[in-house]
Design an enzyme around this catalytic site. Structure first.
Site, PDB file in Angstrom:
ATOM      1  N   ASP A  17       0.819  -1.209   0.000  1.00 43.09           N
ATOM      2  CA  ASP A  17       0.000   0.000   0.000  1.00 43.09           C
ATOM      3  C   ASP A  17       0.856   1.264   0.000  1.00 43.09           C
ATOM      4  O   ASP A  17       0.651   2.172  -0.805  1.00 43.09           O
ATOM      5  CB  ASP A  17      -0.915  -0.008   1.223  1.00 43.09           C
ATOM      6  N   GLU A 256       1.131  -5.648  -5.728  1.00 43.89           N
ATOM      7  CA  GLU A 256       0.862  -4.701  -6.811  1.00 43.89           C
ATOM      8  C   GLU A 256       2.094  -3.924  -7.241  1.00 43.89           C
ATOM      9  O   GLU A 256       2.398  -3.834  -8.438  1.00 43.89           O
ATOM     10  CB  GLU A 256      -0.236  -3.723  -6.400  1.00 43.89           C
TER      11      GLU A 256
END
Length: 359
Positions: A17, A256
């Site tokens: 994140d 990610e």
């Protein structure tokens, strides 16, 4: 007058994140001349990626970004013109009240997925009970989505595909601890091709040490068994990690941030999506493989799919590794072609600025 943007980041999955938010904040500031505040709830984790952070500071400036400690006693009375809520992290009620007064625009930056439904939900709105409107922004791999993070300094993959795998294969290993790490290392060690594996110092290091019969491994240490040599690297900055990906022949990536960087590196990679209940991460993986490797020959595609699925399992068969090495040339060519195709699209930060200015 310079636009003021706030990016809110709640650290849930270790570095993923904050990794995405830090890259985005820097690009918005440096390439689009925006006044950026990055609100982070866990400065200790953030410090791994931003070493100059002072943990005791509630507000500090790093690389032109104002980093704010998102804590219970923070001052949320001054809302920005544009507010990015990263990954549905939830905004403080006091800050939402300030947004109403400021008439701020509100965008939720969603997680990256290649699933086709992302196109349908991208840019959709959600009216709130307080009269505000929350906009959904989906990163993605097609023109109909929000794009991928890619800074201007990243070069396109231009070198021609190699005709065969190199003799000494360089591999980077960055994964979640539940991956079948021991059986992967065993498969590599038992293989015929020498492999130099770079392992940054993360939570998987104890398992790597256990494979070699060690109680622990230290940064800078090199250990070997069979065809495998492992070199332990320090926890890398984002720039150094990006360099590592370009130097390796095969990259194991996760989540990610490292996933997208592997795409820009243009080298064959194996992606480990974040583990979700009831196997919800598997459709995400399959959607990406189908979308990203459209030009890959069917034999190589089957090998790549088998490798990815084995990496999501509890054990890893040596034959999967051998098959992947044998198909490396075709996988390499298709990976480079896919990277060049995505490079031709507009990057996420640029599309996000256009989207927000049009709200």
């Amino acid at each position: 007058m310079t636009q003021r943007w706030d990016v809110f980041c709640k650290v849930v999955d270790n570095f993923g994140d904050i990794g995405v938010c830090w890259r985005l904040a820097r690009q918005l500031q440096s390439e689009h001349q925006l006044d950026i505040r990055l609100w982070v709830d866990d400065l200790q984790v953030a410090q791994r990626l931003i070493p100059s952070l002072t943990l005791a500071a509630t507000e500090q400036r790093v690389d032109g970004i104002r980093v704010m400690h998102w804590c219970a006693d923070a001052d949320f009375s001054d809302a920005a013109d544009m507010v990015i809520e990263a990954f549905a992290c939830g905004l403080p009620p006091a800050y939402i009240a300030a947004m109403q007064q400021q008439q701020s625009r509100w965008v939720n930056l969603e997680y990256l997925t290649a699933e086709t439904w992302a196109e349908d939900f991208h840019a959709k709105t959600s009216p709130q009970a307080n009269g505000m409107v929350r906009h959904f922004y989906f990163p993605g791999f097609t023109q109909a989505t929000g794009g991928l993070i890619r800074e201007r300094h990243i070069p396109p993959v231009l070198h021609p595909p190699a005709k065969q795998a190199v003799n000494a294969c360089k591999v980077s290993l960055f994964c979640y601890p539940h991956a079948p790490i021991i059986s992967l290392l065993s498969a590599i060690a038992e293989g015929k091709q020498p492999v130099h594996c770079y392992v940054p110092s993360t939570t998987i290091l104890p398992q790597v040490a256990d494979f070699f019969g060690k109680t622990s491994l230290q940064v800078g240490q090199m250990v070997s068994h069979g065809a495998l040599t492992v070199e332990v690297l320090p926890f890398l900055s984002q720039a150094d990690y990006d360099q590592l990906l370009t130097r390796c022949d095969i990259n194991f990536v996760r989540g990610e941030d490292s996933w997208v960087r592997a795409i820009w590196a243009g080298k064959p990679f194996i992606w480990q999506p974040y583990l979700q209940e009831e196997g919800a991460h598997i459709p995400k993986l399959k959607a990406f493989l189908a979308q990203h490797y459209q030009s890959m020959p069917i034999t190589a595609l089957n090998v790549s799919q088998a490798m990815h699925m084995a990496w999501q399992d509890t054990a890893f068969q040596a034959s999967v590794w051998d098959d992947y090495l044998a198909a490396w040339s075709s996988i390499n060519a298709a990976t480079q072609e896919a990277s060049r195709t995505l490079f031709s699209q507009t990057d996420l930060a640029s599309k996000l600025v256009i989207f927000c200015n049009n709200l």
